[in-house]
Design an enzyme around this catalytic site. Sequence first.
Site, PDB file in Angstrom:
ATOM      1  N   SER A 214      -7.903  -3.084  -8.202  1.00  0.00           N
ATOM      2  CA  SER A 214      -8.659  -4.319  -8.426  1.00  0.00           C
ATOM      3  C   SER A 214      -7.770  -5.536  -8.174  1.00  0.00           C
ATOM      4  CB  SER A 214      -9.154  -4.343  -9.876  1.00  0.00           C
ATOM      5  OG  SER A 214      -9.770  -5.570 -10.169  1.00  0.00           O
ATOM      6  N   LYS A 215      -8.350  -6.567  -7.592  1.00  0.00           N
ATOM      7  CA  LYS A 215      -7.614  -7.828  -7.489  1.00  0.00           C
ATOM      8  C   LYS A 215      -7.922  -8.604  -8.775  1.00  0.00           C
ATOM      9  CE  LYS A 215      -6.575 -11.514  -4.179  1.00  0.00           C
ATOM     10  NZ  LYS A 215      -5.133 -11.520  -4.354  1.00  0.00           N
ATOM     11  N   ALA A 216      -7.378  -8.061  -9.867  1.00  0.00           N
ATOM     12  CA  ALA A 216      -7.650  -8.579 -11.209  1.00  0.00           C
ATOM     13  C   ALA A 216      -6.521  -9.516 -11.623  1.00  0.00           C
ATOM     14  CB  ALA A 216      -7.747  -7.419 -12.194  1.00  0.00           C
TER      15      ALA A 216
END
Length: 297
Positions: A158-160
């Site tokens: 995830s690009k969290a």
Amino acid sequence: MAIIPFDDRDGFIWMNGALVPWREAKLHVLSHGLHYGSSVFEGERCYAGRIFKDREHTERFHASAELVGFTIPYSVDAIIKAKAELLKANNITDGYLRPVAWRGSEMMAISAQNNKIHVAIAAWEWPTMYKSDIKEKGIRLTMAKYKRPSPETEPTASKAAGLYMICTISKHAAEKAGFDDALMLDYRGFLAEATGANLFLVIRGELHTPTADCFLNGITRQTVIERAKALGITVHERHIKPEELALTQEIFLTGTAAELTPVGEIDGQKFTVGPITKQLMGDYSQLVRSHASEKAA
Ligand code: PMP
């Protein structure tokens, strides 16, 4: 040159379905996204008015949110349309786009099942010019103290926002020590990536890149692999030990912001900006401006 702060600019930001004046695009201090890191984002670039890999970035935005347990309340097509409207409203042709989604304020505890999901998209002018000294000499990296975590520890695909905490710490430490960026190992001790870009090595004319099994499989990384293969360059995606840097001739980073950035040094060990790096840099800058990129998107 004075830096204009990002909360004090002219233009519009797309927020929860409407274009709002830039300075009015605010969130409350009691937002779950701020306190608990429940936020995901994208980084995209447009060249000559066209967003490179528009759909791929938008699909990843959705996937990032699902991985941290929420759903973006606008379809992929709606977000693509919003981005086009935003670029037009701000009159941007060569720029950077930053979509972000976060949990709001209805509940302020670890559990926030029913919090509203907010979505905003900002875009600003960012001409794509390599600084000539970087293109010739490359940037200087130092090893980071922190490692990319195991996928059993965090949703690493995830690009969290939360996954960037160790990136900022590492980048700041590198800058304080006089370097440009930090090189992070993964939890097993293999080479992983820089703090906001993927890593490629050239060993005896072939391309080697760490397997993206515990960090972001960058859209630029995927593009460069595809382009290198099309150009007849052999590509190996594999686990790479740090000792292999001693056998490496060229190194470069890839990312939407970094594009292809050559690396000239890692902690005193020198690398040349060699023929494969130069070929792929040229190929990429042509691709992002060509109609081929639109068809591929
Ligand atoms: N790794 C990290 C940690 C990043 O922040 C980025 C930039 N989004 C990348 C890799 C490269 O991803 P992309 O090519 O999709 O921009």
